[in-house]
Scaffold this active site. Sequence first.
Site, mmCIF file in Angstrom:
data_model
loop_
_atom_site.group_PDB
_atom_site.id
_atom_site.type_symbol
_atom_site.label_atom_id
_atom_site.label_comp_id
_atom_site.label_asym_id
_atom_site.label_seq_id
_atom_site.Cartn_x
_atom_site.Cartn_y
_atom_site.Cartn_z
ATOM 1 N N ASP A 14 29.452 43.805 39.615
ATOM 2 C CA ASP A 14 30.290 42.627 39.493
ATOM 3 C C ASP A 14 30.551 42.338 38.017
ATOM 4 O O ASP A 14 29.639 41.963 37.280
ATOM 5 C CB ASP A 14 29.568 41.460 40.165
ATOM 6 C CG ASP A 14 30.339 40.160 40.134
ATOM 7 O OD1 ASP A 14 31.387 40.082 39.455
ATOM 8 O OD2 ASP A 14 29.880 39.208 40.789
ATOM 9 N N ILE A 15 31.777 42.502 37.583
ATOM 10 C CA ILE A 15 32.138 42.323 36.172
ATOM 11 C C ILE A 15 31.810 40.913 35.670
ATOM 12 O O ILE A 15 31.543 40.728 34.491
ATOM 13 C CB ILE A 15 33.638 42.667 35.947
ATOM 14 C CG1 ILE A 15 33.927 42.892 34.456
ATOM 15 C CG2 ILE A 15 34.540 41.618 36.560
ATOM 16 C CD1 ILE A 15 35.298 43.491 34.190
ATOM 17 N N GLY A 36 40.821 38.971 44.400
ATOM 18 C CA GLY A 36 40.119 40.067 43.738
ATOM 19 C C GLY A 36 39.349 39.637 42.517
ATOM 20 O O GLY A 36 38.741 38.570 42.471
ATOM 21 N N VAL A 37 39.408 40.482 41.475
ATOM 22 C CA VAL A 37 38.664 40.204 40.248
ATOM 23 C C VAL A 37 39.164 38.928 39.577
ATOM 24 O O VAL A 37 38.372 38.170 38.995
ATOM 25 C CB VAL A 37 38.693 41.420 39.291
ATOM 26 C CG1 VAL A 37 40.060 41.628 38.671
ATOM 27 C CG2 VAL A 37 37.639 41.298 38.212
ATOM 28 N N ASP A 38 40.440 38.654 39.668
ATOM 29 C CA ASP A 38 41.013 37.443 39.073
ATOM 30 C C ASP A 38 40.353 36.196 39.662
ATOM 31 O O ASP A 38 39.896 35.306 38.941
ATOM 32 C CB ASP A 38 42.523 37.435 39.314
ATOM 33 C CG ASP A 38 43.278 36.366 38.535
ATOM 34 O OD1 ASP A 38 42.717 35.786 37.596
ATOM 35 O OD2 ASP A 38 44.450 36.135 38.881
ATOM 36 N N SER A 121 45.268 46.835 38.297
ATOM 37 C CA SER A 121 46.389 47.144 39.206
ATOM 38 C C SER A 121 46.019 47.925 40.459
ATOM 39 O O SER A 121 46.884 48.247 41.250
ATOM 40 C CB SER A 121 47.531 47.869 38.479
ATOM 41 O OG SER A 121 48.276 46.960 37.707
ATOM 42 N N GLY A 123 44.043 46.987 42.999
ATOM 43 C CA GLY A 123 43.808 46.179 44.195
ATOM 44 C C GLY A 123 45.109 45.892 44.905
ATOM 45 O O GLY A 123 45.831 46.811 45.312
ATOM 46 N N VAL A 124 45.458 44.624 44.993
ATOM 47 C CA VAL A 124 46.658 44.228 45.733
ATOM 48 C C VAL A 124 47.942 44.762 45.099
ATOM 49 O O VAL A 124 48.973 44.835 45.770
ATOM 50 C CB VAL A 124 46.758 42.689 45.908
ATOM 51 C CG1 VAL A 124 45.618 42.170 46.754
ATOM 52 C CG2 VAL A 124 46.826 41.984 44.582
ATOM 53 N N TYR A 125 47.889 45.166 43.824
ATOM 54 C CA TYR A 125 49.081 45.722 43.183
ATOM 55 C C TYR A 125 49.321 47.179 43.578
ATOM 56 O O TYR A 125 50.359 47.741 43.255
ATOM 57 C CB TYR A 125 48.997 45.577 41.667
ATOM 58 C CG TYR A 125 49.267 44.168 41.172
ATOM 59 C CD1 TYR A 125 49.303 43.070 42.023
ATOM 60 C CD2 TYR A 125 49.500 43.934 39.834
ATOM 61 C CE1 TYR A 125 49.556 41.787 41.564
ATOM 62 C CE2 TYR A 125 49.752 42.655 39.353
ATOM 63 C CZ TYR A 125 49.780 41.586 40.226
ATOM 64 O OH TYR A 125 50.035 40.324 39.760
#
Length: 176
Positions: A14-15, A36-38, A121, A123-125
């Site tokens: 986990d970043i 996601g990470v965001d 980019s 993940g959902v991208y």
Amino acid sequence: MELGGTRVEVWQGDITQLAVDAIVNAANSSLLGGGGVDGAIHRGAGPELLAECRELGGCPTGEARLTGGYKLPARQVIHTVGPVWHGGGQGEAELLARCYRSSLDLARGAGLRTLAFPAISTGVYGYPAAMAAKVAVGAIANLLREHPGAFDTILLVGFDHDATAVLRAALAALEN
């Protein structure tokens, strides 16, 4: 491995738990949080991050913005907006490389020495993970060749085993 005097490593986890000078956020153009990470970074940092991001007025694809880390172990957050994958024919690789370059330039200018990057980019991208990892490693290596010793450590962070394996393969390919 070492590139230009900088230790570049792959780390799984986990970043938001890393105590580095800055973690990079794979943000959307509003910078106001998302999935996601965001979303994880915004949740970990607390409401102060959202308040600071509101003042920035967003960020175009390929650029980066710097904020505080607030409740995160990382002192700062570098927000960058990756490209949405449209099959590879719309400049996605160049835009993705620019995300890494913009983030590294911003960190260098701020005197940040230890950084952690997620797989931007992927993940959902929808950017294919292996292709994105190759772009990421190449962009980082290029900057470190131009600016040897600019950083102490750069971590490429995979959230799970599969993402980590892809990043390790891209880094190993650079060594060969």
